[in-house]
Design a protein around this motif. Sequence first.
Motif, PDB file in Angstrom:
ATOM      1  N   ASN A 101      17.072   3.683 -14.244  1.00  0.00           N
ATOM      2  CA  ASN A 101      17.933   3.713 -13.033  1.00  0.00           C
ATOM      3  C   ASN A 101      18.261   4.928 -12.173  1.00  0.00           C
ATOM      4  O   ASN A 101      19.019   4.927 -11.390  1.00  0.00           O
ATOM      5  N   ILE A 102      17.256   5.823 -12.593  1.00  0.00           N
ATOM      6  CA  ILE A 102      17.443   7.138 -11.629  1.00  0.00           C
ATOM      7  C   ILE A 102      16.641   6.827 -10.433  1.00  0.00           C
ATOM      8  O   ILE A 102      17.241   7.266  -9.234  1.00  0.00           O
ATOM      9  N   ALA A 103      15.834   6.241 -10.268  1.00  0.00           N
ATOM     10  CA  ALA A 103      15.041   5.982  -9.210  1.00  0.00           C
ATOM     11  C   ALA A 103      15.177   4.527  -8.834  1.00  0.00           C
ATOM     12  O   ALA A 103      15.104   3.570  -9.405  1.00  0.00           O
ATOM     13  N   ASN A 104      15.276   4.339  -7.544  1.00  0.00           N
ATOM     14  CA  ASN A 104      15.383   2.814  -6.889  1.00  0.00           C
ATOM     15  C   ASN A 104      14.463   2.548  -5.865  1.00  0.00           C
ATOM     16  O   ASN A 104      14.101   3.473  -5.051  1.00  0.00           O
ATOM     17  N   TYR A 105      14.110   1.327  -5.982  1.00  0.00           N
ATOM     18  CA  TYR A 105      12.678   0.908  -5.244  1.00  0.00           C
ATOM     19  C   TYR A 105      13.238  -0.374  -4.454  1.00  0.00           C
ATOM     20  O   TYR A 105      13.448  -1.293  -5.190  1.00  0.00           O
ATOM     21  N   ASP A 106      13.228  -0.117  -3.071  1.00  0.00           N
ATOM     22  CA  ASP A 106      13.863  -1.317  -2.321  1.00  0.00           C
ATOM     23  C   ASP A 106      12.735  -1.756  -1.259  1.00  0.00           C
ATOM     24  O   ASP A 106      12.102  -1.041  -0.621  1.00  0.00           O
ATOM     25  N   TYR A 107      12.787  -3.126  -0.941  1.00  0.00           N
ATOM     26  CA  TYR A 107      11.782  -3.475   0.113  1.00  0.00           C
ATOM     27  C   TYR A 107      12.164  -4.841   0.804  1.00  0.00           C
ATOM     28  O   TYR A 107      12.999  -5.715   0.240  1.00  0.00           O
ATOM     29  N   VAL A 108      11.806  -4.553   2.233  1.00  0.00           N
ATOM     30  CA  VAL A 108      12.304  -5.800   2.872  1.00  0.00           C
ATOM     31  C   VAL A 108      11.225  -6.176   4.057  1.00  0.00           C
ATOM     32  O   VAL A 108      10.627  -5.091   4.393  1.00  0.00           O
ATOM     33  N   ALA A 109      10.724  -7.296   4.082  1.00  0.00           N
ATOM     34  CA  ALA A 109       9.749  -7.799   5.087  1.00  0.00           C
ATOM     35  C   ALA A 109      10.109  -8.881   5.805  1.00  0.00           C
ATOM     36  O   ALA A 109      10.995  -9.878   5.442  1.00  0.00           O
ATOM     37  N   PHE A 110       9.837  -9.062   7.186  1.00  0.00           N
ATOM     38  CA  PHE A 110       9.826 -10.299   8.054  1.00  0.00           C
ATOM     39  C   PHE A 110       8.488 -10.510   8.824  1.00  0.00           C
ATOM     40  O   PHE A 110       7.786  -9.527   8.831  1.00  0.00           O
ATOM     41  N   ALA A 111       8.058 -11.812   8.942  1.00  0.00           N
ATOM     42  CA  ALA A 111       6.774 -12.180   9.317  1.00  0.00           C
ATOM     43  C   ALA A 111       7.288 -13.250  10.246  1.00  0.00           C
ATOM     44  O   ALA A 111       8.008 -14.345  10.005  1.00  0.00           O
ATOM     45  N   LYS A 112       6.315 -13.544  11.214  1.00  0.00           N
ATOM     46  CA  LYS A 112       6.624 -14.531  12.461  1.00  0.00           C
ATOM     47  C   LYS A 112       5.352 -14.935  13.076  1.00  0.00           C
ATOM     48  O   LYS A 112       4.425 -14.111  13.497  1.00  0.00           O
ATOM     49  N   PRO A 113       5.063 -16.232  13.052  1.00  0.00           N
ATOM     50  CA  PRO A 113       3.721 -16.933  13.573  1.00  0.00           C
ATOM     51  C   PRO A 113       3.916 -16.780  15.072  1.00  0.00           C
ATOM     52  O   PRO A 113       5.101 -16.973  15.634  1.00  0.00           O
ATOM     53  N   ILE A 114       2.791 -16.302  15.628  1.00  0.00           N
ATOM     54  CA  ILE A 114       2.945 -15.844  17.169  1.00  0.00           C
ATOM     55  C   ILE A 114       2.224 -17.460  17.948  1.00  0.00           C
ATOM     56  O   ILE A 114       3.017 -17.707  19.017  1.00  0.00           O
ATOM     57  N   ASP A 115       1.154 -17.648  17.123  1.00  0.00           N
ATOM     58  CA  ASP A 115       0.638 -19.223  17.679  1.00  0.00           C
ATOM     59  C   ASP A 115      -0.001 -19.682  16.397  1.00  0.00           C
ATOM     60  O   ASP A 115       0.434 -19.259  15.431  1.00  0.00           O
ATOM     61  N   ASP A 116      -0.747 -20.625  16.838  1.00  0.00           N
ATOM     62  CA  ASP A 116      -1.378 -21.588  15.530  1.00  0.00           C
ATOM     63  C   ASP A 116      -2.532 -20.616  14.960  1.00  0.00           C
ATOM     64  O   ASP A 116      -3.098 -21.257  14.000  1.00  0.00           O
ATOM     65  N   ARG A 117      -2.864 -19.652  15.500  1.00  0.00           N
ATOM     66  CA  ARG A 117      -4.006 -18.991  14.799  1.00  0.00           C
ATOM     67  C   ARG A 117      -3.857 -17.469  14.726  1.00  0.00           C
ATOM     68  O   ARG A 117      -4.501 -16.542  14.063  1.00  0.00           O
ATOM     69  N   SER A 118      -2.423 -16.960  14.849  1.00  0.00           N
ATOM     70  CA  SER A 118      -2.255 -15.678  14.550  1.00  0.00           C
ATOM     71  C   SER A 118      -0.636 -15.403  14.201  1.00  0.00           C
ATOM     72  O   SER A 118       0.181 -16.052  14.477  1.00  0.00           O
ATOM     73  N   THR A 119      -0.425 -14.130  13.464  1.00  0.00           N
ATOM     74  CA  THR A 119       0.809 -13.978  12.990  1.00  0.00           C
ATOM     75  C   THR A 119       1.061 -12.427  13.136  1.00  0.00           C
ATOM     76  O   THR A 119       0.107 -11.633  12.719  1.00  0.00           O
TER      77      THR A 119
END
Length: 356
Positions: free
Chosen positions: A79-97
Motif C-alpha cells: 500500500n505504499i504506491a497507489n494506482y488509479d484509473y478513470v476512463a470515459f467513452a462516447k459514441p460519435i455516430d454509428d461508425r466512430s467513438t
Amino acid sequence: MKSYITTVFLIVTVTLFGQTTRKYSNEFMNIGVDAAALGMSSAVTSHTADVNSGYWNPAGLVNLEDNQLSLMHSSYFANIANYDYVAFAKPIDDRSTMGISLIRFAVDDILDTTQLIDDQGNINYDRISLFSTADYGLTFSYARKLPVEGLNYGVNAKVIRRIIGDFASSWGFGLDVGIQFESKNKWRFGLMARDITTTFNAWNINEDAFAKIQNAVEGQNQELPETTEITIPKLQIGISKLMTFNYDYSFLAALNLNVRFEENNDVFSSSFASINPALGFEFGYIDMIYLRTGVGNFQNELQIDNTDQLSFQPSFGVGFKYNGIQVDYAFTDIGDQSVALYSNVFSLKLDFSIFR
C-alpha cells in the motif's frame, strides 16, 4: 538510520527518473487497467470492446452502444504506491467513438530529510517535509469502423506527466495504433502497436532543489542527470474465440503475444525481438456472473547456479454485471510463482444505458 535510508531513496529516485534513453521509461503505462482484463492476464487485445479499450486496443471502442465510465484502484508495495484509473467513452455516430482516460501511479507523503541537519550540525525534525512522486498518463482515443466488414481501427494520443516533488518533472508525448478484425465464424484478431513514434520524455531538473541532495551521500550524485528519455515501441498480437452453450453459458479463450524489440529474459528472445505469451480464459453464466483465470509474464530467470528456471505470473478474477453496472475483482501472482508482486485489483464499469 531511517533518515539515511530515506535520503538514499530520494537520491536514487531523482537519478533514475532522469536518465537518458532508458528502455523502460514510462513503465507505469504498462501495468494495465480493468480487473476483468487483469484477471485474464491481460490477454484481451483481440476482443476488448468497452470503455477500457482505450487502453488495451482503441479499435474496440467502436463496439460501444452508449456512453460508458470506468474506475479502477489497486495498491502496490504494501500500500505504499497507489494506482488509479478513470476512463470515459462516447459514441460519435454509428461508425466512430471517442474516449479519454487518466492513469495516476504515485507514492505520496515521502519524507524529505535533506534539511534535517541545520548549518550548525543540529538535528531539527521541524525541517522534515513531505513530497510525492507521481506519474500521470492522459490518453485521447478515437476509433472507427472501416468499410471492410468486421475491421476496425483506433488511435491513441498520449500525454505523459511525471513529477518528483520539487526536484524534477517531465512532459512526454506518444501515439498508439490498434486494429481489430472479427471473422464470419466469430474468431477475433487484434493488433496493438504502442509508442509507435517512440515516446519522448523531456525532464526539467530543479537545480536549487537538486543542490540539497548533492552532498547527502559523500561522493555521490555530484552531477545533474540527463534530461531526455525515450520509450521504445512495443507490439501486442491477440486472437480469441467466444463460444456459447445452451444460451446461458459462455466460454472465452484468448491468446496474446507481447513483442518487445530487444533481447531480454522473455521466454522467446533473440537479438531482434522477444516474445512473451499470455493466456486468458473467461467463463460466463447468463451474461451476469463471470469467472476468469490466466497466466502470463513468462521469464527465464537466472539462478545462483547459472541455470535458467521458467517463472510465470498466474491470475484469477471474478465479475458481476447487472443492468448496466459491472463490478470486477482480480488477484494476480497466485502462489507466488514469480518475482512479480501480487496485487488485489478492483474496478467498476457503468453503462449509461442504465439511465435511459
